[in-house]
Design a protein around this motif. Structure first.
Motif, PDB file in Angstrom:
ATOM      1  N   ALA A 237      -2.472  10.023   1.505  1.00 22.44           N
ATOM      2  CA  ALA A 237      -2.588   9.033   2.402  1.00 22.44           C
ATOM      3  C   ALA A 237      -3.585   9.419   3.795  1.00 22.44           C
ATOM      4  O   ALA A 237      -4.353   8.818   4.368  1.00 22.44           O
ATOM      5  CB  ALA A 237      -1.194   8.436   2.993  1.00 22.44           C
ATOM      6  N   PHE A 238      -3.324  10.847   3.944  1.00 25.64           N
ATOM      7  CA  PHE A 238      -4.337  11.515   4.901  1.00 25.64           C
ATOM      8  C   PHE A 238      -5.638  11.657   4.487  1.00 25.64           C
ATOM      9  O   PHE A 238      -6.576  11.191   5.447  1.00 25.64           O
ATOM     10  CB  PHE A 238      -3.716  12.774   4.940  1.00 25.64           C
ATOM     11  N   THR A 239      -5.993  11.677   3.270  1.00 23.61           N
ATOM     12  CA  THR A 239      -7.400  11.541   2.748  1.00 23.61           C
ATOM     13  C   THR A 239      -7.942  10.108   3.076  1.00 23.61           C
ATOM     14  O   THR A 239      -9.105   9.992   3.385  1.00 23.61           O
ATOM     15  CB  THR A 239      -7.438  11.828   1.135  1.00 23.61           C
ATOM     16  N   ARG A 240      -7.195   8.771   2.793  1.00 24.93           N
ATOM     17  CA  ARG A 240      -7.360   7.990   3.006  1.00 24.93           C
ATOM     18  C   ARG A 240      -7.961   7.499   4.472  1.00 24.93           C
ATOM     19  O   ARG A 240      -8.858   6.949   5.082  1.00 24.93           O
ATOM     20  CB  ARG A 240      -6.304   6.737   2.452  1.00 24.93           C
ATOM     21  N   GLN A 241      -6.914   8.166   5.358  1.00 24.50           N
ATOM     22  CA  GLN A 241      -7.135   8.109   6.860  1.00 24.50           C
ATOM     23  C   GLN A 241      -8.439   8.510   7.185  1.00 24.50           C
ATOM     24  O   GLN A 241      -9.131   8.005   8.187  1.00 24.50           O
ATOM     25  CB  GLN A 241      -5.984   8.907   7.591  1.00 24.50           C
TER      26      GLN A 241
ATOM     27  N   SER B 299       0.659  -1.369  -0.031  1.00 27.23           N
ATOM     28  CA  SER B 299      -0.028   0.046   0.015  1.00 27.23           C
ATOM     29  C   SER B 299       0.717   1.372   0.100  1.00 27.23           C
ATOM     30  O   SER B 299       2.031   1.236   0.238  1.00 27.23           O
ATOM     31  CB  SER B 299      -0.854   0.157   1.285  1.00 27.23           C
ATOM     32  N   LEU B 300       0.284   2.437  -0.329  1.00 27.29           N
ATOM     33  CA  LEU B 300       1.036   3.703  -0.411  1.00 27.29           C
ATOM     34  C   LEU B 300       1.424   4.026   1.120  1.00 27.29           C
ATOM     35  O   LEU B 300       2.506   4.454   1.436  1.00 27.29           O
ATOM     36  CB  LEU B 300       0.029   4.874  -0.477  1.00 27.29           C
ATOM     37  N   GLU B 301       0.733   3.539   2.050  1.00 26.79           N
ATOM     38  CA  GLU B 301       1.169   3.567   3.445  1.00 26.79           C
ATOM     39  C   GLU B 301       2.406   2.872   3.867  1.00 26.79           C
ATOM     40  O   GLU B 301       3.290   3.117   4.573  1.00 26.79           O
ATOM     41  CB  GLU B 301      -0.158   3.118   4.554  1.00 26.79           C
ATOM     42  N   GLY B 302       2.480   1.718   3.228  1.00 26.83           N
ATOM     43  CA  GLY B 302       3.582   0.712   3.525  1.00 26.83           C
ATOM     44  C   GLY B 302       4.691   1.730   2.714  1.00 26.83           C
ATOM     45  O   GLY B 302       5.812   1.326   3.362  1.00 26.83           O
ATOM     46  N   PHE B 303       4.654   2.009   1.620  1.00 27.79           N
ATOM     47  CA  PHE B 303       5.809   2.788   0.981  1.00 27.79           C
ATOM     48  C   PHE B 303       6.351   3.866   1.924  1.00 27.79           C
ATOM     49  O   PHE B 303       7.722   4.277   1.967  1.00 27.79           O
ATOM     50  CB  PHE B 303       5.653   2.959  -0.340  1.00 27.79           C
ATOM     51  N   ILE B 304       5.430   4.608   2.527  1.00 26.86           N
ATOM     52  CA  ILE B 304       5.724   5.974   3.204  1.00 26.86           C
ATOM     53  C   ILE B 304       6.708   5.459   4.329  1.00 26.86           C
ATOM     54  O   ILE B 304       7.525   6.112   4.952  1.00 26.86           O
ATOM     55  CB  ILE B 304       4.562   6.545   3.499  1.00 26.86           C
ATOM     56  N   THR B 305       6.388   4.304   5.002  1.00 32.73           N
ATOM     57  CA  THR B 305       7.038   3.793   6.329  1.00 32.73           C
ATOM     58  C   THR B 305       8.254   2.940   5.974  1.00 32.73           C
ATOM     59  O   THR B 305       9.008   2.685   7.160  1.00 32.73           O
ATOM     60  CB  THR B 305       6.150   3.335   7.342  1.00 32.73           C
TER      61      THR B 305
ATOM     62  N   SER C 141       4.885  15.412  -0.427  1.00 33.28           N
ATOM     63  CA  SER C 141       3.784  15.911   0.440  1.00 33.28           C
ATOM     64  C   SER C 141       2.249  15.715  -0.187  1.00 33.28           C
ATOM     65  O   SER C 141       1.262  15.296   0.379  1.00 33.28           O
ATOM     66  CB  SER C 141       3.411  17.546   0.331  1.00 33.28           C
ATOM     67  N   ALA C 142       2.233  15.598  -1.635  1.00 29.96           N
ATOM     68  CA  ALA C 142       1.122  15.133  -2.481  1.00 29.96           C
ATOM     69  C   ALA C 142       0.720  13.735  -2.028  1.00 29.96           C
ATOM     70  O   ALA C 142      -0.258  13.291  -1.668  1.00 29.96           O
ATOM     71  CB  ALA C 142       1.331  15.174  -3.998  1.00 29.96           C
ATOM     72  N   LEU C 143       1.782  12.844  -2.075  1.00 29.32           N
ATOM     73  CA  LEU C 143       1.319  11.312  -1.613  1.00 29.32           C
ATOM     74  C   LEU C 143       0.912  11.352  -0.086  1.00 29.32           C
ATOM     75  O   LEU C 143       0.120  10.310   0.136  1.00 29.32           O
ATOM     76  CB  LEU C 143       2.784  10.696  -1.743  1.00 29.32           C
TER      77      LEU C 143
END
Length: 492
Positions: free
Chosen positions: A363-367, A227-233, A357-359
């Motif tokens: 992720a914030f929108t999904r949250q 997921s996007l969140e997985g790539f962020i962390t 920041s866009a990514l």
């Protein structure tokens, strides 16, 4: 949803004169309709941006699409279905390498918001009207009630390491008299990668056979795309060299956290405007910063089915080791997170903070969607196909563009071929489709006149011989029947 039954109040300015275009630099080719918004509910603004409007401070404008030199199409990304591209993944890895090891890339190129402009004429100084309807006698227009400060601190800094970070080893050959005949021949890295890929595929096939014999109780998470969140962390150790914290602070009305960090945030904005947009030092003043990126007409609102932070205007601050390095200006609306602007410290431009920041905002929108199911889109502002520097917004897929004639959403893949032919295009392919919220009854348009709310029909009777019917009709056709019956059009 609106606090105390608030109503939106606007003054319409029309849009006959051309202004300098910030995209193609045409001196008077930029045309737009505009209105000053004294106050606005988040639902009204949601409906307006879904008709091609956009705000800059309290000024709300709509490009005249078939007349302006660089047509600007509202673009939205389906946040829940978003999958980062190869470029996006590289950016996330680049930032994480900097956070974990301090590696700063040499190149200074950002595919993200770096090309964003403080749009068109509004940067040149649209001033508030001399008379503020809110100061006439607000109590006769609406009940004022204070909503609790819903500002929260959103610490989204990664906290757990990932074990599957990519590892590469570079071996430098020792000097000698030539190839050693007793050792195997050197092989190209490309061939080695191909062989490793084949080995992985064979391993997967063997695992598939094994699982068919002994089926697992549930599908392994490793088989799911990351997921996007997985790539962020991804690949961040528990004790990184640098610590990044993301904080959400309400900018209107300004929260204590916003006030405390105002000066530090403004200094970053000033450096950004001078370095990235080449503004002279006297242009990015504190008053300009307040007017365009802090002032907002949006009411602070909450709803039972809304996000915990509430709706309205916010600054999402990126704190690196206790210092602000970037700020994303956001509006949280009933159906979306709308990106207004981004600025960052020029010393970190090589980290592609626009893209990063866009990514993070997606992720914030999904949250937020987990708290408010209908809030599922991320609006990136305007997509300008005629300006190559602004096409990066189309890389956040899946995404839609807004048809400028029917105000329906069309997948960007179907729009690009049309825009390649003509800068302006009716994007909806259905020739029979029309504007579902087109103006039908001018008499029902709401007007604020002499402290009194009334339909336009009553206003016209009071103002016998009034010659503003064409202007009111133009305004109402641009905002649509639904908004025209909710928003108060101020008449002096």
């Amino acid at each position: 949803m609106a606090a105390g039954g608030s109503l939106s109040i606007v003054e319409y300015f029309g849009g006959d004169d051309g202004y300098r275009c910030g995209y193609c630099k045409h001196e008077n080719g930029n045309f737009s309709h505009g209105m000053w918004s004294h106050t606005m509910t988040v639902q009204d603004y949601q409906d307006l941006i879904d008709r091609g409007w956009r705000r800059s401070g309290k000024y709300v404008y709509k490009p005249i699409m078939n007349k302006t030199c660089c047509p600007q199409y509202t673009i939205r990304c389906h946040a829940l279905n978003f999958h980062p591209s190869k470029t996006h993944k590289k950016t996330l890895k680049k930032v994480n390498r900097f956070l974990s090891k301090g590696e700063m890339p040499v190149e200074k190129h950002d595919e993200g918001h770096e090309g964003e402009l403080m749009d068109s004429v509004h940067e040149e100084g649209v001033q508030p009207p001399p008379q503020d309807p809110l100061k006439i006698d607000h109590s006769e227009v609406q009940d004022i009630s204070t909503s609790p400060d819903t500002d929260t601190t959103n610490s989204a800094a990664p906290t757990s390491p990932r074990d599957d970070a990519e590892k590469t080893t570079n071996v430098t050959p020792k000097p000698g008299k030539g190839a050693d005949p007793n050792r195997p021949l050197c092989r190209k890295a490309k061939d080695l990668r191909k062989e490793r890929r084949l080995q992985k595929e064979q391993q997967k096939q063997q695992e598939a056979v094994s699982s068919s014999v002994n089926p697992a109780p549930s599908k392994s998470a490793s088989n799911q795309p990351k997921s996007l969140e997985g790539f962020i962390t991804e690949s961040l150790p528990s004790d990184p060299l640098h610590r990044l914290e993301v904080r959400l602070v309400r900018s209107n009305p300004p929260s204590p956290q916003f006030r405390a960090s105002f000066d530090a945030s403004y200094q970053v904005y000033k450096l950004y405007q001078m370095a990235i947009h080449k503004d002279p030092p006297d242009k990015p003043t504190e008053s300009q910063f307040k007017r365009f990126l802090c002032d907002s007409p949006l009411e602070a609102e909450t709803a039972p089915d809304g996000p915990d932070v509430g709706y309205g205007s916010f600054h999402q601050q990126y704190w690196l080791d206790g210092t602000i390095v970037a700020v994303g200006v956001l509006d949280i609306l009933p159906s979306c997170v709308s990106s207004v602007y981004l600025y960052y410290h020029p010393d970190f431009s090589s980290l592609s903070l626009g893209t990063y920041s866009a990514l993070r905002e997606i992720a914030f929108t999904r949250q937020l969607q987990q708290q408010s199911p209908k809030l599922s889109y991320y609006y990136l502002g305007f997509y300008v196909h005629s300006c190559p520097k602004m096409r990066y917004k189309g890389q956040y897929r899946p995404s839609d563009l807004l048809c400028p004639e029917t105000y329906t959403w069309v997948p960007i893949e179907r729009c690009i071929p049309r825009l390649d032919i003509s800068a302006y295009s009716r994007l909806n392919e259905n020739a029979q489709a029309g504007d579902a919220r087109a103006l039908k009854e001018l008499s029902r348009v709401l007007v604020l006149h002499r402290r009194t709310v009334m339909p336009y029909a009553a206003y016209a009777r009071k103002r016998k011989g009034s010659n503003d019917e064409k202007e009111v009709e133009q305004y109402a056709s641009l905002v649509g029947q639904t908004c025209a019956e909710r928003i108060l059009l101020y008449r002096a």
